[in-house]
Design an enzyme around this catalytic site. Structure first.
Site, PDB file in Angstrom:
ATOM      1  N   LYS A  20       0.966  -1.146   0.063  1.00 27.34           N
ATOM      2  CA  LYS A  20       0.127   0.125  -0.205  1.00 27.34           C
ATOM      3  C   LYS A  20       0.884   1.338  -0.049  1.00 27.34           C
ATOM      4  O   LYS A  20       1.310   1.608   1.009  1.00 27.34           O
ATOM      5  CB  LYS A  20      -0.959   0.043   1.323  1.00 27.34           C
ATOM      6  N   ASP A  37      -4.939  -1.159   6.895  1.00 29.90           N
ATOM      7  CA  ASP A  37      -4.981  -1.899   5.718  1.00 29.90           C
ATOM      8  C   ASP A  37      -3.580  -2.492   5.478  1.00 29.90           C
ATOM      9  O   ASP A  37      -3.629  -3.795   5.045  1.00 29.90           O
ATOM     10  CB  ASP A  37      -5.510  -1.125   4.594  1.00 29.90           C
ATOM     11  N   GLY A  99      -4.306   0.542  -3.576  1.00 28.87           N
ATOM     12  CA  GLY A  99      -4.543   1.854  -3.754  1.00 28.87           C
ATOM     13  C   GLY A  99      -5.062   2.567  -2.554  1.00 28.87           C
ATOM     14  O   GLY A  99      -5.529   2.091  -1.461  1.00 28.87           O
ATOM     15  N   ASN A 158     -18.280  -5.612  -4.647  1.00 28.33           N
ATOM     16  CA  ASN A 158     -18.199  -5.392  -3.231  1.00 28.33           C
ATOM     17  C   ASN A 158     -19.376  -4.626  -2.745  1.00 28.33           C
ATOM     18  O   ASN A 158     -19.522  -3.275  -2.650  1.00 28.33           O
ATOM     19  CB  ASN A 158     -16.744  -4.799  -2.803  1.00 28.33           C
TER      20      ASN A 158
END
Length: 210
Positions: A20, A37, A99, A158
């Protein structure tokens, strides 16, 4: 999605790394700023790497990355990102890059995540958050990816809004308008276990990516 894909690829015996490059919304820890994340990606990959390679630029405020960088007095250096990317790529057979803020999210005054994807000549997997407005957003993003000459390998639906009406019709509309395949459909599961997601959905995604 990225972490589930990492686990699914690792389950197939591949050496998998993840990255990331820039993250905002990071918490201060004894080791420094850490992004949830990025930590999830680090736990999902099966090669050893430093946090600073997985997430070279971490910023505390949960705001657009270029604004967070400016407020921190930091210039995001693509050379720093390149070196971290190269170290991870040399250790792995598959490198997943996640991203932040969206396909066209800026990184500085002139470049954004899309420019980074072009710079690294990445294949792209588009994650479509199913909510009102997702059709326009997904189709514009698809157009932007293809206009830059990158390969859209597929897209994932999603379900992030349990109140969205006509979900099946929205997915059907995307399937008829995006030439790349739908790799999977994730139901709304806010408490879902990452390992369970990888087993339930990641395998199908990797099958279709092959």
């Amino acid at each position: 999605m990225a972490a589930a894909l990492c686990r699914a690829l690792a389950a197939r015996g591949l050496r998998v790394a993840a990255m990331k490059p820039v993250a905002s919304g990071c918490a201060l820890t004894p080791e420094g700023l850490r992004n949830e994340d990025a930590l999830t990606l680090l736990a999902a990959m099966n090669v050893r790497a430093r946090y600073s390679d997985v997430n070279p630029y971490a910023f505390a405020p949960a705001i657009a990355p270029h604004i967070a960088a400016r407020e921190a007095g930091v210039d995001i250096d693509f050379g720093v990102l390149d070196r971290a990317h190269d170290r991870l790529r040399m250790q792995s057979q598959a490198l997943i890059v996640e991203g932040a803020g969206g396909w066209l999210a800026p990184l500085d005054s002139s470049r954004g995540f899309a420019d980074l994807a072009v710079h690294w000549q990445m294949d792209v997997v588009l994650v479509v958050g199913l909510r009102l407005g997702c059709l326009n957003h997904a189709l514009l993003t698809t157009e932007s990816i293809e206009r830059r000459g990158l390969h859209l390998r597929g897209w994932v639906a999603n379900s992030i809004d349990p109140t969205l009406e006509r979900t099946a019709e929205n997915i059907s509309s995307l399937e008829s308008r995006i030439s790349a395949p739908c790799l999977g459909i994730f139901a709304f599961e806010p408490q879902a276990d990452l390992e369970a997601l990888a087993q339930a959905h990641g395998g199908r995604c990797t099958d279709r990516l092959s």
